[in-house]
Design an enzyme around this catalytic site. Structure first.
Site, PDB file in Angstrom:
ATOM      1  N   LYS A  35      53.893 -40.065  71.383  1.00 49.37           N
ATOM      2  CA  LYS A  35      52.507 -39.601  71.239  1.00 49.37           C
ATOM      3  C   LYS A  35      51.680 -40.609  70.436  1.00 49.37           C
ATOM      4  O   LYS A  35      52.241 -41.457  69.723  1.00 49.37           O
ATOM      5  CB  LYS A  35      52.509 -38.253  70.527  1.00 49.37           C
ATOM      6  CG  LYS A  35      53.101 -38.334  69.136  1.00 49.37           C
ATOM      7  CD  LYS A  35      53.533 -36.976  68.633  1.00 49.37           C
ATOM      8  CE  LYS A  35      54.026 -37.104  67.203  1.00 49.37           C
ATOM      9  NZ  LYS A  35      54.839 -35.975  66.802  1.00 49.37           N
ATOM     10  N   ARG A 133      52.875 -23.548  62.240  1.00 46.78           N
ATOM     11  CA  ARG A 133      51.909 -24.371  62.969  1.00 46.78           C
ATOM     12  C   ARG A 133      51.953 -23.860  64.404  1.00 46.78           C
ATOM     13  O   ARG A 133      51.573 -22.729  64.640  1.00 46.78           O
ATOM     14  CB  ARG A 133      52.280 -25.851  62.815  1.00 46.78           C
ATOM     15  CG  ARG A 133      51.163 -26.806  63.181  1.00 46.78           C
ATOM     16  CD  ARG A 133      51.534 -28.270  63.003  1.00 46.78           C
ATOM     17  NE  ARG A 133      52.593 -28.701  63.918  1.00 46.78           N
ATOM     18  CZ  ARG A 133      53.028 -29.961  64.025  1.00 46.78           C
ATOM     19  NH1 ARG A 133      52.501 -30.907  63.268  1.00 46.78           N
ATOM     20  NH2 ARG A 133      53.976 -30.280  64.881  1.00 46.78           N
ATOM     21  N   HIS A 165      60.135 -26.930  65.424  1.00 45.27           N
ATOM     22  CA  HIS A 165      59.864 -28.136  64.634  1.00 45.27           C
ATOM     23  C   HIS A 165      60.064 -27.814  63.157  1.00 45.27           C
ATOM     24  O   HIS A 165      59.719 -26.718  62.716  1.00 45.27           O
ATOM     25  CB  HIS A 165      58.427 -28.587  64.911  1.00 45.27           C
ATOM     26  CG  HIS A 165      58.127 -29.994  64.499  1.00 45.27           C
ATOM     27  ND1 HIS A 165      58.938 -31.061  64.797  1.00 45.27           N
ATOM     28  CD2 HIS A 165      57.079 -30.506  63.806  1.00 45.27           C
ATOM     29  CE1 HIS A 165      58.402 -32.177  64.304  1.00 45.27           C
ATOM     30  NE2 HIS A 165      57.279 -31.866  63.700  1.00 45.27           N
ATOM     31  N   ARG A 221      64.568 -35.299  68.890  1.00 44.49           N
ATOM     32  CA  ARG A 221      63.220 -35.804  69.170  1.00 44.49           C
ATOM     33  C   ARG A 221      62.743 -36.777  68.091  1.00 44.49           C
ATOM     34  O   ARG A 221      61.771 -36.494  67.394  1.00 44.49           O
ATOM     35  CB  ARG A 221      62.229 -34.643  69.264  1.00 44.49           C
ATOM     36  CG  ARG A 221      62.534 -33.571  70.290  1.00 44.49           C
ATOM     37  CD  ARG A 221      61.359 -32.601  70.408  1.00 44.49           C
ATOM     38  NE  ARG A 221      60.909 -32.125  69.107  1.00 44.49           N
ATOM     39  CZ  ARG A 221      61.278 -30.978  68.547  1.00 44.49           C
ATOM     40  NH1 ARG A 221      62.084 -30.156  69.182  1.00 44.49           N
ATOM     41  NH2 ARG A 221      60.828 -30.654  67.351  1.00 44.49           N
ATOM     42  N   TYR A 264      31.652 -56.315  49.313  1.00 47.48           N
ATOM     43  CA  TYR A 264      30.700 -55.249  48.955  1.00 47.48           C
ATOM     44  C   TYR A 264      30.972 -54.692  47.564  1.00 47.48           C
ATOM     45  O   TYR A 264      32.117 -54.443  47.197  1.00 47.48           O
ATOM     46  CB  TYR A 264      30.814 -54.094  49.949  1.00 47.48           C
ATOM     47  CG  TYR A 264      30.240 -54.386  51.315  1.00 47.48           C
ATOM     48  CD1 TYR A 264      28.888 -54.692  51.483  1.00 47.48           C
ATOM     49  CD2 TYR A 264      31.053 -54.336  52.438  1.00 47.48           C
ATOM     50  CE1 TYR A 264      28.369 -54.936  52.741  1.00 47.48           C
ATOM     51  CE2 TYR A 264      30.544 -54.583  53.702  1.00 47.48           C
ATOM     52  CZ  TYR A 264      29.196 -54.882  53.850  1.00 47.48           C
ATOM     53  OH  TYR A 264      28.690 -55.128  55.103  1.00 47.48           O
ATOM     54  N   CYS A 311      36.224 -54.478  54.364  1.00 44.56           N
ATOM     55  CA  CYS A 311      35.021 -54.226  55.165  1.00 44.56           C
ATOM     56  C   CYS A 311      35.437 -53.737  56.555  1.00 44.56           C
ATOM     57  O   CYS A 311      36.624 -53.585  56.833  1.00 44.56           O
ATOM     58  CB  CYS A 311      34.197 -55.499  55.298  1.00 44.56           C
ATOM     59  SG  CYS A 311      33.909 -56.355  53.733  1.00 44.56           S
ATOM     60  N   MET A 312      34.450 -53.518  57.417  1.00 48.68           N
ATOM     61  CA  MET A 312      34.776 -52.986  58.741  1.00 48.68           C
ATOM     62  C   MET A 312      35.617 -53.970  59.561  1.00 48.68           C
ATOM     63  O   MET A 312      36.547 -53.568  60.262  1.00 48.68           O
ATOM     64  CB  MET A 312      33.489 -52.651  59.503  1.00 48.68           C
ATOM     65  CG  MET A 312      33.739 -51.920  60.809  1.00 48.68           C
ATOM     66  SD  MET A 312      32.225 -51.543  61.685  1.00 48.68           S
ATOM     67  CE  MET A 312      31.483 -50.312  60.626  1.00 48.68           C
ATOM     68  N   ASP A 313      35.285 -55.248  59.462  1.00 46.82           N
ATOM     69  CA  ASP A 313      35.908 -56.241  60.344  1.00 46.82           C
ATOM     70  C   ASP A 313      36.727 -57.283  59.596  1.00 46.82           C
ATOM     71  O   ASP A 313      37.308 -58.165  60.221  1.00 46.82           O
ATOM     72  CB  ASP A 313      34.822 -56.987  61.125  1.00 46.82           C
ATOM     73  CG  ASP A 313      33.809 -56.040  61.713  1.00 46.82           C
ATOM     74  OD1 ASP A 313      34.218 -55.176  62.501  1.00 46.82           O
ATOM     75  OD2 ASP A 313      32.623 -56.125  61.343  1.00 46.82           O
TER      76      ASP A 313
HETATM   77  C1  LIG Z   1      55.985 -36.027  66.299  1.00 45.94           C
HETATM   78  C2  LIG Z   1      57.025 -35.061  66.622  1.00 45.94           C
HETATM   79  C3  LIG Z   1      58.378 -35.361  66.434  1.00 45.94           C
HETATM   80  C4  LIG Z   1      58.852 -36.645  65.811  1.00 45.94           C
HETATM   81  O1  LIG Z   1      58.746 -36.621  64.411  1.00 45.94           O
HETATM   82  P1  LIG Z   1      59.257 -37.858  63.532  1.00 45.94           P
HETATM   83  O2  LIG Z   1      59.195 -37.373  62.150  1.00 45.94           O
HETATM   84  O3  LIG Z   1      58.304 -38.980  63.803  1.00 45.94           O
HETATM   85  O4  LIG Z   1      60.614 -38.177  64.006  1.00 45.94           O
HETATM   86  C5  LIG Z   1      59.302 -34.435  66.862  1.00 45.94           C
HETATM   87  N1  LIG Z   1      58.916 -33.257  67.418  1.00 45.94           N
HETATM   88  C6  LIG Z   1      57.627 -32.935  67.586  1.00 45.94           C
HETATM   89  C7  LIG Z   1      57.276 -31.630  68.197  1.00 45.94           C
HETATM   90  C8  LIG Z   1      56.648 -33.809  67.188  1.00 45.94           C
HETATM   91  O5  LIG Z   1      55.358 -33.490  67.358  1.00 45.94           O
END
Ligand SMILES: *Cc1c(COP(=O)(O)O)cnc(C)c1O
Length: 374
Positions: A35, A133, A165, A221, A264, A311-313
């Site tokens: 992601k 969540r 999770h 995951r 700045y 700065c920005m850039d």
């Molecule tokens: C991002 C995410 C992970 C991975 O988490 P890490 O701490 O980067 O390993 C696993 N499961 C879900 C649902 C996530 O959103």
């Protein structure tokens, strides 16, 4: 094309990290989480490198990310973890993308989409085991399972997975971890008793995969560990290698007198006559402005702190009497081989996590890949 600032991404490191994680996963399969542009490393390239390394699944947050993988020809099983109202779920079904469902309204949307697509959707039920969540909590779980299995019986979807999770896996020994594991097991058992025939049960993120063997189930995951950053920095690197290096070529190098106010707000003043180098990367590229007068980079072989405000850039460094020319490469962060800071070091200085450092590197910064992808 020569570009002033770029993120070098070592695909071999991503492959090797994934292979190491697969080894550590025991018999469980690996879903590489890609992601948010694979935590800034580039969705397609990093995803392919993780598959080379032995991941058999990819995980994303949004449906659009999964669609991009499919458009690039990536056919590995892919799960969209975040269900939101009004997504084009029909496209997910048509493209054989797995969907997470943690609410009955979402199951209803998916069923409508599957009817239109003319084939069943593949769904992973999302259990809220204590993070509060996404997902459905224990009290409403039987109703969610029931709705999903009814839709399965009607031919609209296949319940292929149950997942959850962890909130505190990066703090090994935190009591919530064992509590979530227990709740997950109970919710799984309920789903299976109710008739779910699951392909995959999954719970572990990177820290759980590396520190909690009981959390592995059928599939793990990992995200951050795929990119070589430690999910539990206090416990060391776990043998992972950071895949991203952020580099910029000095835009301008010049001598200035003592007492010069820099950038700045003049938040930095030169103590003596010195050389300043302008580094062409700023908060518009993802260099945190909170790193003003704080973060270090490697220039001419030596650590130098950012002088004054980011700065920005661009930002400025004071390199004393060191020898550096416009066009010379400055290492902002990387694996640390040459003595440059790591993303973890930047994160520690800023009071954040390495995830944010690499993920925030912006779209203006080209990714330059080395190593092998599919
Ligand atoms: C991002 C995410 C992970 C991975 O988490 P890490 O701490 O980067 O390993 C696993 N499961 C879900 C649902 C996530 O959103």
């Amino acid at each position: 094309m020569k570009v002033p600032a770029k993120a070098r991404v070592d695909l071999d490191a991503i492959g090797a990290n994934t292979a190491l994680l697969r080894e550590r996963a025991g018999g469980a399969e690996v879903m590489a989480m890609v992601k948010a542009e694979a935590y800034g490393h580039g969705l397609i390239e990093a995803g392919r490198a993780a598959l080379v390394g032995g991941a058999t699944w990819l995980g994303v947050a949004r449906l659009a990310e999964a669609v991009r993988l499919r458009e690039a020809g990536v056919t590995a099983p892919t799960l969209v973890c975040l269900g939101v109202p009004g997504e084009p779920y029909e496209e997910a079904v048509a493209r054989d993308v797995d969907l997470a469902a943690g609410a009955i309204w979402l199951i209803e949307e998916i069923v409508t989409a599957a009817e239109r697509a003319g084939r069943p959707a593949r769904v992973h039920l999302k259990a809220d085991t204590g993070m509060s969540r996404g997902g459905t909590g224990e009290r409403d779980w039987p109703a969610l399972v029931d709705a999903a299995l009814k839709a399965e019986a009607a031919g609209h979807l296949r319940v292929v997975g149950v997942f959850s999770h962890l909130a505190c896996a990066d703090e090994p020994g935190h009591p919530s971890v064992a509590a979530q594991l227990g709740t997950f097991t109970a919710m799984l058992e309920h789903a299976e008793r109710a008739g779910a025939r699951l392909e995959v049960r999954h719970l572990a993120n990177s820290p759980a995969l590396l520190t909690l063997p009981e959390a592995r189930f059928d599939l793990v995951r990992p995200g951050i560990a795929v990119y070589g950053l430690s999910p539990v920095p206090e416990l060391g690197s776990f043998g992972l290698r950071p895949a991203m290096s952020l580099v910029a070529d000095a835009a301008l190098v010049k001598r200035v007198p003592a007492g010069s106010g820099v950038s700045y707000g003049h938040a930095y003043h030169t103590e003596r006559e010195t050389t300043l180098a302008v580094v062409p990367a700023g908060y518009g590229d993802g260099v945190p402005r909170h790193g003003s007068n704080l973060l270090e980079v490697l220039a001419a072989g030596r650590r130098r702190r950012i002088a004054g405000r980011v700065c920005m850039d661009q930002f400025v460094i004071d390199i004393g009497d060191d020898d550096l020319s416009a066009g010379d490469e400055i290492l902002l962060f990387g694996p640390g081989d040459a003595g440059e800071p790591t993303a973890q070091e930047w994160a520690d200085a800023l009071g954040t996590i390495s995830y944010e450092i690499v993920t925030r590197i912006g779209a203006r910064v080209p990714r330059v890949y080395t190593g092998r992808a599919l």
